[in-house]
Write an enzyme that holds these catalytic residues in place. Structure first.
Site, mmCIF file in Angstrom:
data_model
loop_
_atom_site.group_PDB
_atom_site.id
_atom_site.type_symbol
_atom_site.label_atom_id
_atom_site.label_comp_id
_atom_site.label_asym_id
_atom_site.label_seq_id
_atom_site.Cartn_x
_atom_site.Cartn_y
_atom_site.Cartn_z
ATOM 1 C CG ASP A 1 19.343 25.388 16.747
ATOM 2 O OD1 ASP A 1 19.844 26.388 17.406
ATOM 3 O OD2 ASP A 1 20.110 24.256 16.793
ATOM 4 C CE LYS B 1 19.328 35.629 15.212
ATOM 5 N NZ LYS B 1 19.993 36.556 14.381
HETATM 6 P P1 NAD Z 1 29.302 36.891 15.961
HETATM 7 O O1 NAD Z 1 28.759 37.510 17.238
HETATM 8 O O2 NAD Z 1 30.400 36.470 15.626
HETATM 9 O O3 NAD Z 1 29.208 38.239 14.856
HETATM 10 C C1 NAD Z 1 28.266 39.137 15.009
HETATM 11 C C2 NAD Z 1 28.596 40.564 14.198
HETATM 12 O O4 NAD Z 1 27.582 41.492 13.905
HETATM 13 C C3 NAD Z 1 29.925 41.149 14.325
HETATM 14 O O5 NAD Z 1 30.797 41.376 13.420
HETATM 15 C C4 NAD Z 1 29.365 42.491 14.871
HETATM 16 O O6 NAD Z 1 30.217 43.631 14.833
HETATM 17 C C5 NAD Z 1 28.021 42.695 14.190
HETATM 18 N N1 NAD Z 1 27.333 43.751 14.789
HETATM 19 C C6 NAD Z 1 26.730 43.502 16.035
HETATM 20 N N2 NAD Z 1 25.867 44.434 16.307
HETATM 21 C C7 NAD Z 1 25.641 45.164 15.026
HETATM 22 C C8 NAD Z 1 25.020 46.198 14.587
HETATM 23 N N3 NAD Z 1 24.045 46.882 15.397
HETATM 24 N N4 NAD Z 1 25.228 46.711 13.453
HETATM 25 C C9 NAD Z 1 25.986 46.291 12.511
HETATM 26 N N5 NAD Z 1 26.669 45.224 12.930
HETATM 27 C C10 NAD Z 1 26.340 44.617 14.040
HETATM 28 O O7 NAD Z 1 27.970 36.306 15.279
HETATM 29 P P2 NAD Z 1 27.879 34.781 14.661
HETATM 30 O O8 NAD Z 1 27.976 33.721 15.425
HETATM 31 O O9 NAD Z 1 28.825 35.129 13.126
HETATM 32 O O10 NAD Z 1 26.383 34.952 14.078
HETATM 33 C C11 NAD Z 1 26.030 35.265 12.948
HETATM 34 C C12 NAD Z 1 24.297 35.253 12.708
HETATM 35 O O11 NAD Z 1 24.234 33.839 12.810
HETATM 36 C C13 NAD Z 1 23.716 35.817 13.785
HETATM 37 O O12 NAD Z 1 22.437 36.519 13.545
HETATM 38 C C14 NAD Z 1 23.351 34.669 14.845
HETATM 39 O O13 NAD Z 1 22.134 34.710 15.584
HETATM 40 C C15 NAD Z 1 23.382 33.357 13.889
HETATM 41 N N6 NAD Z 1 23.609 32.164 14.142
HETATM 42 C C16 NAD Z 1 24.624 32.043 15.062
HETATM 43 C C17 NAD Z 1 24.996 30.501 15.445
HETATM 44 C C18 NAD Z 1 26.119 30.077 15.969
HETATM 45 O O14 NAD Z 1 26.312 28.929 16.034
HETATM 46 N N7 NAD Z 1 27.231 30.918 15.931
HETATM 47 C C19 NAD Z 1 23.953 29.466 15.005
HETATM 48 C C20 NAD Z 1 22.920 29.569 14.341
HETATM 49 C C21 NAD Z 1 22.516 30.735 13.976
HETATM 50 O O1 TDX Z 2 32.554 27.690 28.713
HETATM 51 C C1 TDX Z 2 31.443 27.117 28.494
HETATM 52 N N1 TDX Z 2 31.003 26.056 28.862
HETATM 53 C C2 TDX Z 2 29.980 25.225 28.526
HETATM 54 O O2 TDX Z 2 29.645 24.239 29.050
HETATM 55 C C3 TDX Z 2 30.652 27.926 27.511
HETATM 56 C C4 TDX Z 2 30.956 29.065 26.821
HETATM 57 C C5 TDX Z 2 29.550 27.134 27.256
HETATM 58 N N2 TDX Z 2 29.089 25.899 27.547
HETATM 59 C C6 TDX Z 2 28.033 25.151 27.160
HETATM 60 C C7 TDX Z 2 26.552 26.023 26.942
HETATM 61 C C8 TDX Z 2 25.956 25.031 25.774
HETATM 62 O O3 TDX Z 2 25.261 24.112 26.298
HETATM 63 O O4 TDX Z 2 28.401 24.886 25.709
HETATM 64 C C9 TDX Z 2 27.421 24.914 24.631
HETATM 65 C C10 TDX Z 2 27.391 25.814 23.660
HETATM 66 O O5 TDX Z 2 27.607 27.060 24.223
HETATM 67 P P1 TDX Z 2 27.629 28.615 23.270
HETATM 68 O O6 TDX Z 2 29.027 28.357 22.656
HETATM 69 O O7 TDX Z 2 27.779 29.674 24.213
HETATM 70 O O8 TDX Z 2 26.619 28.440 22.424
HETATM 71 P P2 TDX Z 2 24.783 28.276 22.367
HETATM 72 O O9 TDX Z 2 24.473 28.897 23.734
HETATM 73 O O10 TDX Z 2 24.350 26.893 22.324
HETATM 74 O O11 TDX Z 2 24.395 29.354 21.356
HETATM 75 C C11 TDX Z 2 25.074 29.225 20.017
HETATM 76 O O12 TDX Z 2 24.457 28.261 19.061
HETATM 77 C C12 TDX Z 2 23.155 29.091 18.570
HETATM 78 C C13 TDX Z 2 25.383 30.350 19.528
HETATM 79 O O13 TDX Z 2 26.191 31.214 20.442
HETATM 80 C C14 TDX Z 2 24.283 31.227 19.253
HETATM 81 O O14 TDX Z 2 24.547 32.528 18.518
HETATM 82 C C15 TDX Z 2 23.476 30.205 18.201
HETATM 83 O O15 TDX Z 2 22.251 30.999 17.907
#
Ligand code: NAD
Ligand code: TDX
Length: 338
Positions: A128, A158
């Protein structure tokens, strides 16, 4: 509505937090689907996230999505790719953006070219954050019609990857779908991220850390809900379309912090206020009406407190999973005043 059931899916980034949840979800719910994971095992990937999966239906390849020859070989064997692999942490992108452009943009291009060559269905996992933020007092939520307006190096990378996916659909007719989801939480999330950082800080005798004024709003969704939504979009979504994924979970960071403290038996002020993130997005809020009305998807885990409790329990039960990397993550944060 026509439904497409893939036989063999390549899941990129399947050793990460959300990718591994999707792999486990598919293997548990779809008995005839085969999965190959391609993952580089960066600092964020962990093979332990994929332990005890059935060998007859699951295989793991360690490698980089930017490796053209490897990607080409893997696409010969599959009929769908679900692309999770990315550099994902905003704070890291602020320090060093290069790996984000390489993996998120160039890596996505390499995969799209392979999908084009082998006519493989391609589902792109995005965020998002590509839409930028909303003001705290702004009415309404983000929809699929909201213009892109990324504000951080991570979200810009992204957004660029999303644009490539749309271009490969329009120009080459690659059969793609896209999803943009809000903040996920749950087990197996890296301790650099907000919720696991606070839980593991408390479990390791450190104080939780809150950025800025703590009033930034995130739209939390339990990771299992994301996996079920991706399956619906992959199998029933219209080609070329974007679907937003969200479950009405808006809360500000201070509220989440206080809930974690309460659930872990601490006082509501037992945390530190720390330096804000530069360019920190104020509020995200997803309107998932299209996914719900067009594909009939509903989240099955909607109680935030319950989700948080089971997440806390998982980090308590799995200290060996996170303890070894914790010190380095906290040292890096401390360097940044966070
Ligand atoms: P993460 O960081 O936990 O995992 C990322 C994975 O990608 C890891 O296993 C890493 O080893 C692998 N990776 C990184 N670079 C690579 C490369 N060059 N080749 C092959 N593998 C590689 O991430 P996540 O939180 O599970 O997010 C997964 C997807 O979802 C991402 O595309 C992220 O943008 C998207 N996303 C995450 C969130 C969130 O809240 N975490 C929300 C919305 C969208
Ligand atoms: O220690 C902390 N204290 C704090 O206040 C950390 C690590 C974060 N924060 C705040 C920053 C953000 O407002 O908390 C919120 C969430 O932070 P993150 O977990 O770093 O997430 P955010 O930056 O919102 O992004 C996440 O959601 C969208 C994922 O990391 C992304 O990969 C995804 O696309």
């Amino acid at each position: 509505m026509d439904s497409y059931i893939p036989q063999h899916i390549l899941v990129t980034g399947g050793a990460g937090f959300m990718g591994s949840n999707f792999v486990r979800w598919v293997l548990a719910h779809q008995p005839f689907v085969q999965i190959t994971v391609l993952d580089k095992l960066t600092y964020a990937g962990n093979k332990a996230n994929l332990a005890n999966l059935p060998e007859s239906r699951f295989s793991f390849v360690r490698g980089d999505i930017c490796d053209v020859a490897l990607v080409d070989k893997l696409f010969e064997k599959v009929d769908a790719c679900v692309h999770f692999a990315a550099e994902t942490h905003n704070d890291n992108a602020i320090v060093s953006s290069q790996p984000f452009i390489r993996t998120n943009v160039e890596g996505t291009r390499v995969l799209l070219e392979a999908a084009r060559k082998h006519n493989v269905r391609f589902h792109h996992i995005s965020t998002d954050e590509v839409y930028g933020d909303l003001a705290l007092d702004e009415p309404g939520k983000i929809t699929e019609a909201t213009p892109y307006c990324p504000s951080s190096p991570y979200s810009a990378s992204k957004a660029a990857s999303d644009m490539l996916v749309r271009a490969w659909f329009r120009t080459y007719g690659v059969p793609v779908t896209l999803s943009n989801c809000s903040n996920n939480y749950g087990p197996y999330q890296h301790v650099e991220k907000f919720i696991p950082r606070q839980i593991t800080n408390l479990l390791s005798g450190r104080r939780p850390k809150l950025y800025g004024d703590g009033l930034h709003v995130r739209d939390w969704i339990y990771v299992e809900n994301h996996s079920s939504a991706v399956w619906e979009i992959l199998t029933k979504g219209r080609l070329g379309e974007t679907y937003l994924i969200g479950a009405n979970g808006e809360r500000n960071n201070l509220e989440v912090m206080r809930l974690i403290l309460k659930l872990m038996g601490k006082k509501s002020d037992e945390f530190d206020w720390v330096r804000d993130r530069p360019g920190h997005d104020r509020r995200y809020a997803i309107d998932a009406t299209k996914l719900q009305t067009e594909l009939g998807w509903q989240p099955s885990h909607t109680d935030f407190e319950e989700g948080l409790l089971s997440t806390i329990q998982w980090y308590k039960d799995n200290q060996e999973w996170w303890a070894s990397g914790k010190q380095a993550v906290e040292a890096a944060y401390e360097n940044q005043g966070q």
